[in-house]
Design an enzyme around this catalytic site. Sequence first.
Site, PDB file in Angstrom:
ATOM      1  N   ASP A 179      -7.673   9.823  -3.809  1.00  0.00           N
ATOM      2  CA  ASP A 179      -6.905   9.197  -2.734  1.00  0.00           C
ATOM      3  C   ASP A 179      -7.222   9.873  -1.415  1.00  0.00           C
ATOM      4  O   ASP A 179      -7.110  11.091  -1.286  1.00  0.00           O
ATOM      5  CB  ASP A 179      -5.409   9.314  -3.035  1.00  0.00           C
ATOM      6  CG  ASP A 179      -4.550   8.871  -1.863  1.00  0.00           C
ATOM      7  OD1 ASP A 179      -4.977   7.959  -1.132  1.00  0.00           O
ATOM      8  OD2 ASP A 179      -3.448   9.427  -1.695  1.00  0.00           O
ATOM      9  N   SER A 232       3.869   7.741  -2.147  1.00  0.00           N
ATOM     10  CA  SER A 232       3.434   7.458  -0.786  1.00  0.00           C
ATOM     11  C   SER A 232       4.522   7.832   0.223  1.00  0.00           C
ATOM     12  O   SER A 232       4.971   8.972   0.249  1.00  0.00           O
ATOM     13  CB  SER A 232       3.033   5.985  -0.679  1.00  0.00           C
ATOM     14  OG  SER A 232       2.353   5.721   0.513  1.00  0.00           O
ATOM     15  N   HIS A 272      -4.320   6.277  -4.788  1.00  0.00           N
ATOM     16  CA  HIS A 272      -3.118   6.543  -3.997  1.00  0.00           C
ATOM     17  C   HIS A 272      -1.829   6.354  -4.797  1.00  0.00           C
ATOM     18  O   HIS A 272      -0.867   7.088  -4.592  1.00  0.00           O
ATOM     19  CB  HIS A 272      -3.105   5.648  -2.763  1.00  0.00           C
ATOM     20  CG  HIS A 272      -1.965   5.936  -1.833  1.00  0.00           C
ATOM     21  ND1 HIS A 272      -1.740   7.195  -1.306  1.00  0.00           N
ATOM     22  CD2 HIS A 272      -0.987   5.143  -1.340  1.00  0.00           C
ATOM     23  CE1 HIS A 272      -0.676   7.152  -0.519  1.00  0.00           C
ATOM     24  NE2 HIS A 272      -0.203   5.926  -0.526  1.00  0.00           N
TER      25      HIS A 272
END
Length: 472
Positions: free
Chosen positions: A396, A182, A449
């Site tokens: 994601d 991320s 994600h």
Amino acid sequence: MGICINLSFLVLFLQLSCFNLAVVAGGGSIVEFLPGFDGPLPFELETGYIGVGESEEVQLFYYFIKSESNPEKDPILFWLTGGPGCSTFSGLVYEIGPINFEEVRYDGSLPKFVLNNRSWTKVASIIFVDAPVGTGFSYAESTKASHSTDIQACYQDYEFLRKWLVDHPEFIQNPLYVGGDSYSGITVPIVAQLISNGNEAGIEPRINLKGYLLGNPSATPADVNCRVQFAHGMGLISDELYESLKKACKGKYYGVDPSNALCNKNLKTYNQLLDNIDLAHILEPNCPFAAKKPSKLLGGSSSRSLYETFHLKPNKDQRIRSPFRCRIDGYWLSYYWANDKNVQDALHVRKGTIGEWVRCQQGNLNYTRTVTSSIPYHANLSMKGYRSLIYSGDHDMIIPHFGTQDWIRSLNYSIVDDWRQWIFQGQVAGYTRTYENRMTFATVKGGGHTAPEYKPPQCKAMFERWVASQPL
């Protein structure tokens, strides 16, 4: 999508010959028993703090788990969880560490753990660091020290790693990789650059950096513009709306000019169609915490937080269902566990240094984002010959794989192993491509994600193969 790479952006970091680091041994403690786990831990866990920055007023907390295979020779993974401001405990217990929370109805007692046999610690030692300051159990000793920026946090991460290795000299020769997911797509390449520059400047001890890896990484503002392409590819918006959005908005979906009536009208429709979709994994139930209603997904200046699901916390009296209906059921358990006094005593958390432990502190973190693109760092690290693995859970929508592939292509390296399936237990686990700069890109089929959280066996196999320099 063309992205301009300006390597002069790296000048600041190429002056590390002037960076003189005062190394002070830190103090860690072995944790043999962990509240919530029955019996002694079957792996070696160490926790502690290392002071960094001016007068060591920043105290970074860490969890170190020794490889369960051959720790004398196995690589070390220096793991930075994203956010910014998400505790690395998330990476440990929900993604790549050796324990997971047991999926049982919460009854007010301390949540329990079960072993995770898909842990990356089967083949590597991992240092999980609560960074930047204010994250997890890390804290500052002054108001001034509580603030950090992208650049400052990366220097502190680098300083932490050097001090940790001096305090653990038995690991100095081990191959080292920097990893994260991320928002760590911004910080990990910078930390790797700092390590490389320090080695070139002759700073001792030399860190045996071999490369870095990133999952669904943030790299450039263009990443989120690819959400429209992703939504169309996944059948969430119509062909007609997609074509109209492209034409009216000219590929830019944030900060849209209010006078562009058609673009704003299309974005309103787009936002309505994406309402109640879980951005972290579009196929999972959308189960937001009880909190203020989120604002727009795209368009305008107040877009919905990319990490909202991760940052909100449970109601005090929330009771969790069993089995977990939503992923946040498992997230809630971390609050009940980490805020327990006996847990903090077992982890050797310093009393009075933090208030309530929060899994993700983004909303309250005293942090300034100062780096808009990590692409120049990827370019420079590629020129220096470091290996890299960039992987994307293909469901994601926070950081869609389309955007990641765009900036990888912008590096303009030739393909040496073209787009193909990679296989796990006889099934397609995703698709992969490798470039001449030793960068491997891989999708994780069905992943979200934080891909290892959604597809643990496949991601463990991916990491094992890559870290052993084998084809995926």
